[in-house]
Scaffold this motif. Sequence first.
Motif, PDB file in Angstrom:
ATOM      1  N   LYS A  69     -12.882  -7.296  23.095  1.00 12.53           N
ATOM      2  CA  LYS A  69     -11.896  -8.321  22.765  1.00 12.53           C
ATOM      3  C   LYS A  69     -11.110  -8.698  24.000  1.00 12.53           C
ATOM      4  N   THR A  71      -8.578 -12.366  25.762  1.00  7.49           N
ATOM      5  CA  THR A  71      -7.997 -13.685  25.518  1.00  7.49           C
ATOM      6  C   THR A  71      -8.113 -14.559  26.760  1.00  7.49           C
ATOM      7  N   VAL A  84      -6.547 -18.287  23.148  1.00  2.00           N
ATOM      8  CA  VAL A  84      -7.797 -18.086  22.423  1.00  2.00           C
ATOM      9  C   VAL A  84      -8.190 -16.613  22.527  1.00  2.00           C
ATOM     10  N   GLU A  85      -8.257 -15.956  21.394  1.00  2.00           N
ATOM     11  CA  GLU A  85      -8.751 -14.576  21.377  1.00  2.00           C
ATOM     12  C   GLU A  85     -10.234 -14.607  21.048  1.00  2.00           C
ATOM     13  N   TYR A  86     -11.048 -13.969  21.884  1.00  2.00           N
ATOM     14  CA  TYR A  86     -12.482 -13.953  21.625  1.00  2.00           C
ATOM     15  C   TYR A  86     -12.971 -12.516  21.529  1.00  2.00           C
ATOM     16  N   ARG A 188     -16.498 -23.682  24.703  1.00  2.00           N
ATOM     17  CA  ARG A 188     -15.591 -22.643  24.196  1.00  2.00           C
ATOM     18  C   ARG A 188     -14.215 -23.246  23.949  1.00  2.00           C
ATOM     19  N   GLY A 189     -13.473 -22.595  23.052  1.00  2.00           N
ATOM     20  CA  GLY A 189     -12.107 -23.022  22.785  1.00  2.00           C
ATOM     21  C   GLY A 189     -12.029 -24.463  22.316  1.00  2.00           C
ATOM     22  N   TYR A 225     -20.476 -13.474  18.854  1.00  2.00           N
ATOM     23  CA  TYR A 225     -19.301 -14.072  19.496  1.00  2.00           C
ATOM     24  C   TYR A 225     -18.426 -14.811  18.482  1.00  2.00           C
ATOM     25  N   ARG A 226     -17.112 -14.534  18.535  1.00  2.00           N
ATOM     26  CA  ARG A 226     -16.149 -15.166  17.638  1.00  2.00           C
ATOM     27  C   ARG A 226     -14.895 -15.542  18.426  1.00  2.00           C
ATOM     28  N   GLU A 227     -14.202 -16.606  17.979  1.00  2.00           N
ATOM     29  CA  GLU A 227     -12.950 -17.022  18.594  1.00  2.00           C
ATOM     30  C   GLU A 227     -11.875 -17.228  17.522  1.00  2.00           C
ATOM     31  N   ILE A 229      -8.170 -19.126  17.531  1.00  2.00           N
ATOM     32  CA  ILE A 229      -7.290 -19.997  18.310  1.00  2.00           C
ATOM     33  C   ILE A 229      -5.914 -20.024  17.666  1.00  2.00           C
TER      34      ILE A 229
END
Length: 232
Positions: A69, A71, A84-86, A188-189, A225-227, A229
């Motif tokens: 994890k 950001t 954005v936390e990924y 991304r984002g 992969y996950r985000e 926001i």
Amino acid sequence: MSFFDSILKSAAKALDSTASQKCVSAGMSELLDKAEEMKNRALSGQTPQNAAPKASAPVKAPKPVRLVKDTYYDDDENGEQIEVEYSFMLSGDFLPFDSGAGEIDYSAVYEPDIDDEEYGEYAPEKPAFIIANAADDKIYDMIDNFKNGEAPSGLYLFEPVSDKGSKVYFRAKTDHFGKVLYFYGMDRGMLWENTYIGVEYPKNIMNTPLEARLISEVDSAVSSYREIISNQ
């Protein structure tokens, strides 16, 4: 006893008898030495064909997969900064390191033989897992051109994908500053466009089990992969 072993024994016995009569020339003496060696192999069952192989080093099992994890910062449509936390899954064989490059959002070096270190140390001969928010021109243009209907050419591998989310466009393998880069072209984002998740490694790793392992790790990371926001 095999047919070959019985022939060796018979030949060695005859040559032993000849030697005992001391009627052997200098050339025959050398032949006797070779026959003696063959006889000993035959009597011990260790012919060149069935000699015991050397023990090989045990293969080290991969470390467990872990959740990564982190950001990064982006802007929304109104120009307001957002965080954005990924997250994604990655083998513990990859240890994070500081690349020192502003365009690299996350980097980890392949270190399967280090058990207790939290951070790895990059070296050119080691594979490196990379998430880049600002790709170099070659990769940036490749992704951008694909969005505009132009498929790249001259790559080791290129394949459009449609099963890893709407922001992931293709996977590819290409020459990258003298190394190999296997990656997924993606966004991304909110506003980061033409980024990638991939692994870079020396060309001598191509077509080896290690390359297959590295490719599998990237495939798994992109699939997981996950985000999230959130506004600041």
